[in-house]
Design an enzyme around this catalytic site. Structure first.
Site, PDB file in Angstrom:
ATOM      1  N   ALA A 203     159.740  -8.790  50.100  1.00 55.38           N
ATOM      2  CA  ALA A 203     159.876  -8.451  48.742  1.00 55.38           C
ATOM      3  C   ALA A 203     158.552  -7.580  48.333  1.00 55.38           C
ATOM      4  CB  ALA A 203     159.829  -9.506  47.519  1.00 55.38           C
TER       5      ALA A 203
ATOM      6  N   ASN B  95     154.126 -15.130  49.569  1.00 50.52           N
ATOM      7  CA  ASN B  95     154.195 -14.875  51.025  1.00 50.52           C
ATOM      8  C   ASN B  95     154.008 -13.316  50.821  1.00 50.52           C
ATOM      9  OD1 ASN B  95     155.015 -17.460  52.420  1.00 50.52           O
ATOM     10  ND2 ASN B  95     156.908 -17.186  51.457  1.00 50.52           N
TER      11      ASN B  95
ATOM     12  N   HIS C 276     155.286  -6.391  41.733  1.00 54.09           N
ATOM     13  CA  HIS C 276     153.898  -6.545  42.483  1.00 54.09           C
ATOM     14  C   HIS C 276     153.454  -5.104  42.547  1.00 54.09           C
ATOM     15  CE1 HIS C 276     155.444 -10.411  43.999  1.00 54.09           C
ATOM     16  NE2 HIS C 276     156.334  -9.742  44.537  1.00 54.09           N
TER      17      HIS C 276
END
Length: 268
Positions: free
Chosen positions: A122, A190, A220
């Site tokens: 992601a 992760n 992010h």
């Protein structure tokens, strides 16, 4: 040439998404051969378009495949990955945070000719980070903002008595390294570990985690300062059926498999 046999370790939201795509023939040259689940008697029903894969346990997965895709809980990471590496095969791992607590798996792969592949998942920009790491990277900062529901139950929050269930404004809940976050937020970060492994490591990378009740997507942002380039990147992920995981994660696995034997490979 024979199709590359794919085995999936874990059959949650990501495992099922990858399985559905492979069953539909989304990636030429590969075939879904086996799926490892925790309890064979309770495996979920699935409508297969092609030949149904073999359902097995983690211990029985390696002989049935050439590549293992790890989609399992971090608690069984070594059990899911080690047999394939010892057999000199490839393991595509999504629980990259678990690599920090199992560094021996890297040595196992080296000793037996296996390979650990960490897909982008992601996050974005890992190709730019790995290129920058060939020179000197001065700093990497990652800022993660997540909806509250995607962070509830994280061990770090429980251990520090942090209650975010009723917050009304964006709240900084963690600032530290990806190594620390991998322990405190094993189901969430992760991506931060992947960024650190591509760049300057899990101890020198700076990570902030914000809980934001206004968000519906995981956001992010990565900021990099290196001798070759300075760059920043931001991604807003649409959650999958599991609110802790972005929908693009499963798609990144398919993209990684496509690179195994595709006639054209784009990106570092």
């Amino acid at each position: 040439m024979s199709a590359i046999r794919i085995g999936i370790a874990g059959f949650g939201a990501i495992g099922q998404s990858v399985a559905k795509s492979l069953d539909a023939g989304a990636v030429p040259g590969v075939a879904l051969s086996a799926i490892a689940v925790r309890d064979l008697a309770r495996r979920p029903d699935f409508a297969w378009r092609g030949d149904a894969p073999v359902f097995t346990t983690l211990a029985g997965l390696e002989p049935l495949c050439d590549v293992v895709i790890e989609c399992a809980p971090a608690s069984v990471f070594e059990e899911a990955v080690a047999p394939a590496l010892k057999a000199g095969k490839k393991a595509v791992v999504l629980s990259s945070g678990a690599l920090l607590s199992h560094p021996q798996l890297i040595e196992l792969a080296r000793a037996h000719g296996g390979q650990i592949l960490v897909p982008s998942g992601a996050i974005l920009g890992l190709d730019a980070l790995t290129a920058a790491a060939e020179g000197t990277i001065h700093s990497v900062t990652m800022i993660t903002r997540k909806p509250v529901r995607g962070l509830l139950g994280a061990p770090y929050l429980t251990e520090n008595n942090i209650d975010i269930s009723s917050i009304t404004e964006p709240t900084l809940i963690f600032r530290g390294s990806p190594r620390e976050a991998a322990v405190g937020f094993p189901a969430n970060l992760n991506v931060a570990v992947s960024v650190s492994l591509a760049g300057i490591g899990p101890d020198r990378t700076t990570l902030e985690i914000w809980a934001d009740p206004r968000l519906e997507r995981n956001v992010h942002r990565v900021e990099v300062d290196a001798d070759s380039a300075s760059f920043s990147m931001e991604i807003q992920n649409i959650p999958s059926e599991n609110p802790k995981t972005g929908r693009i994660t499963a798609q990144s696995v398919l993209a990684a498999l496509r690179k195994l034997n595709g006639p054209l490979r784009v990106g570092t």
